[in-house]
Design a protein around this motif. Structure first.
Motif, PDB file in Angstrom:
ATOM      1  N   LEU A 108       0.828  -1.200   0.000  1.00 22.93           N
ATOM      2  CA  LEU A 108       0.000   0.000   0.000  1.00 22.93           C
ATOM      3  C   LEU A 108       0.865   1.254   0.000  1.00 22.93           C
ATOM      4  O   LEU A 108       0.568   2.227  -0.689  1.00 22.93           O
ATOM      5  N   ASP A 109       1.943   1.219   0.758  1.00 23.56           N
ATOM      6  CA  ASP A 109       2.845   2.371   0.831  1.00 23.56           C
ATOM      7  C   ASP A 109       3.480   2.660  -0.525  1.00 23.56           C
ATOM      8  O   ASP A 109       3.680   3.813  -0.892  1.00 23.56           O
ATOM      9  N   LYS A 110       3.780   1.615  -1.272  1.00 16.23           N
ATOM     10  CA  LYS A 110       4.339   1.799  -2.620  1.00 16.23           C
ATOM     11  C   LYS A 110       3.277   2.293  -3.598  1.00 16.23           C
ATOM     12  O   LYS A 110       3.571   3.065  -4.509  1.00 16.23           O
ATOM     13  N   ALA A 111       2.027   1.843  -3.407  1.00 18.92           N
ATOM     14  CA  ALA A 111       0.950   2.199  -4.336  1.00 18.92           C
ATOM     15  C   ALA A 111       0.471   3.631  -4.147  1.00 18.92           C
ATOM     16  O   ALA A 111       0.024   4.276  -5.098  1.00 18.92           O
ATOM     17  N   VAL A 112       0.545   4.138  -2.920  1.00 17.33           N
ATOM     18  CA  VAL A 112       0.005   5.469  -2.620  1.00 17.33           C
ATOM     19  C   VAL A 112       1.158   6.451  -2.457  1.00 17.33           C
ATOM     20  O   VAL A 112       1.793   6.523  -1.415  1.00 17.33           O
ATOM     21  N   LYS A 113       1.426   7.172  -3.516  1.00 14.07           N
ATOM     22  CA  LYS A 113       2.476   8.197  -3.519  1.00 14.07           C
ATOM     23  C   LYS A 113       1.868   9.513  -3.983  1.00 14.07           C
ATOM     24  O   LYS A 113       1.494   9.650  -5.150  1.00 14.07           O
ATOM     25  N   VAL A 114       1.755  10.459  -3.054  1.00 20.32           N
ATOM     26  CA  VAL A 114       1.235  11.788  -3.381  1.00 20.32           C
ATOM     27  C   VAL A 114       2.239  12.809  -2.856  1.00 20.32           C
ATOM     28  O   VAL A 114       2.538  12.805  -1.658  1.00 20.32           O
ATOM     29  N   PRO A 115       2.780  13.647  -3.720  1.00 21.44           N
ATOM     30  CA  PRO A 115       3.749  14.652  -3.265  1.00 21.44           C
ATOM     31  C   PRO A 115       3.153  15.538  -2.166  1.00 21.44           C
ATOM     32  O   PRO A 115       2.004  15.965  -2.249  1.00 21.44           O
ATOM     33  N   MET A 117       2.478  14.635   0.902  1.00 22.21           N
ATOM     34  CA  MET A 117       1.715  13.890   1.912  1.00 22.21           C
ATOM     35  C   MET A 117       2.540  12.692   2.371  1.00 22.21           C
ATOM     36  O   MET A 117       2.995  11.903   1.551  1.00 22.21           O
ATOM     37  N   ALA A 118       2.707  12.571   3.685  1.00 25.00           N
ATOM     38  CA  ALA A 118       3.429  11.435   4.252  1.00 25.00           C
ATOM     39  C   ALA A 118       2.418  10.357   4.630  1.00 25.00           C
ATOM     40  O   ALA A 118       1.413  10.641   5.279  1.00 25.00           O
ATOM     41  N   ASN A 119       2.684   9.124   4.213  1.00 25.57           N
ATOM     42  CA  ASN A 119       1.769   8.023   4.487  1.00 25.57           C
ATOM     43  C   ASN A 119       1.869   7.560   5.941  1.00 25.57           C
ATOM     44  O   ASN A 119       2.967   7.372   6.458  1.00 25.57           O
ATOM     45  N   ILE A 120       0.723   7.368   6.554  1.00 26.72           N
ATOM     46  CA  ILE A 120       0.641   6.770   7.893  1.00 26.72           C
ATOM     47  C   ILE A 120      -0.398   5.664   7.809  1.00 26.72           C
ATOM     48  O   ILE A 120      -1.549   5.902   7.441  1.00 26.72           O
ATOM     49  N   TRP A 121       0.013   4.446   8.136  1.00 25.19           N
ATOM     50  CA  TRP A 121      -0.859   3.275   8.117  1.00 25.19           C
ATOM     51  C   TRP A 121      -0.939   2.748   9.546  1.00 25.19           C
ATOM     52  O   TRP A 121       0.083   2.414  10.131  1.00 25.19           O
ATOM     53  N   VAL A 122      -2.132   2.669  10.098  1.00 26.61           N
ATOM     54  CA  VAL A 122      -2.263   2.270  11.498  1.00 26.61           C
ATOM     55  C   VAL A 122      -3.596   1.544  11.706  1.00 26.61           C
ATOM     56  O   VAL A 122      -4.596   1.887  11.075  1.00 26.61           O
ATOM     57  N   PRO A 123      -3.612   0.515  12.559  1.00 31.94           N
ATOM     58  CA  PRO A 123      -4.880  -0.152  12.866  1.00 31.94           C
ATOM     59  C   PRO A 123      -5.847   0.829  13.555  1.00 31.94           C
ATOM     60  O   PRO A 123      -5.423   1.636  14.388  1.00 31.94           O
ATOM     61  N   PRO A 124      -7.141   0.772  13.231  1.00 36.33           N
ATOM     62  CA  PRO A 124      -8.093   1.780  13.732  1.00 36.33           C
ATOM     63  C   PRO A 124      -8.215   1.856  15.254  1.00 36.33           C
ATOM     64  O   PRO A 124      -8.187   2.948  15.813  1.00 36.33           O
ATOM     65  N   ILE A 125      -8.370   0.734  15.924  1.00 38.01           N
ATOM     66  CA  ILE A 125      -8.545   0.766  17.379  1.00 38.01           C
ATOM     67  C   ILE A 125      -7.269   1.265  18.047  1.00 38.01           C
ATOM     68  O   ILE A 125      -7.308   2.116  18.933  1.00 38.01           O
TER      69      ILE A 125
END
Length: 169
Positions: A108-115, A117-125
């Motif tokens: 997902l980190d490789k697929a989502v690249k937007v200048p 914006m820094a990617n943060i992936w975290v479990p919701p709870i």
């Protein structure tokens, strides 16, 4: 008797500085980037749609829904440039062979690249617990507090320089 109390105290003392809540596989994931301040509502909407399309390119993703800014509640003080996208995955038996949650986040980190914006992936709870406890929306963050604005600015600049140089990633 004193020895038994001492022995009973060893285990909690050995856990100081550790996690109380072990890592959980919640099954879903939040994508929570922040855009640059001053983002218009139209641009926020465009970015949200763009990132949702990028996330959907990963085969294990079942649904994606997101919001930019705050909800109509007093408990959500998010600015317009803060995105929150919930990603629901397909059942594990429908994942590609060898795919793990860690590999999925990497993909997902490789697929989502937007200048900008820094990617943060975290479990919701886990994210909600961390945000309530610290006020920071990511698993790793720096909080700077004090009364002298000049000193705070210098410290923030130093922290930002360390981050840009990859000192703590």
């Amino acid at each position: 008797m004193l020895c038994s109390y001492f022995c009973l105290a060893l285990w909690p003392v050995s856990r100081l500085g550790g996690e109380f809540l072990p890592p959980l596989d919640e099954g879903d994931l939040l994508y929570m980037p922040s855009a640059l301040p001053g983002l218009s509502a139209q641009k926020a909407s465009e970015l949200l749609q763009q990132t949702n399309r990028m996330i959907k390119t990963v085969p294990e993703v079942a649904r994606v829904s997101g919001k930019a800014g705050r909800a109509e509640t007093a408990t959500d003080p998010a600015p317009l440039e803060m995105f929150e996208t919930t990603i629901q995955f397909k059942p594990r038996d429908q994942w590609r062979p060898g795919m793990t949650p860690k590999k999925l986040i990497e993909e997902l980190d490789k697929a989502v690249k937007v200048p900008g914006m820094a990617n943060i992936w975290v479990p919701p709870i886990r994210n909600r617990i961390d945000m309530l406890a610290t006020g920071i929306k990511s698993p790793i963050g720096v909080k700077i507090a004090g009364s002298n604005l000049d000193d705070l600015d210098k410290i923030a600049q130093q922290a930002g320089n360390h981050r840009q140089n990859g000192a703590w990633c």
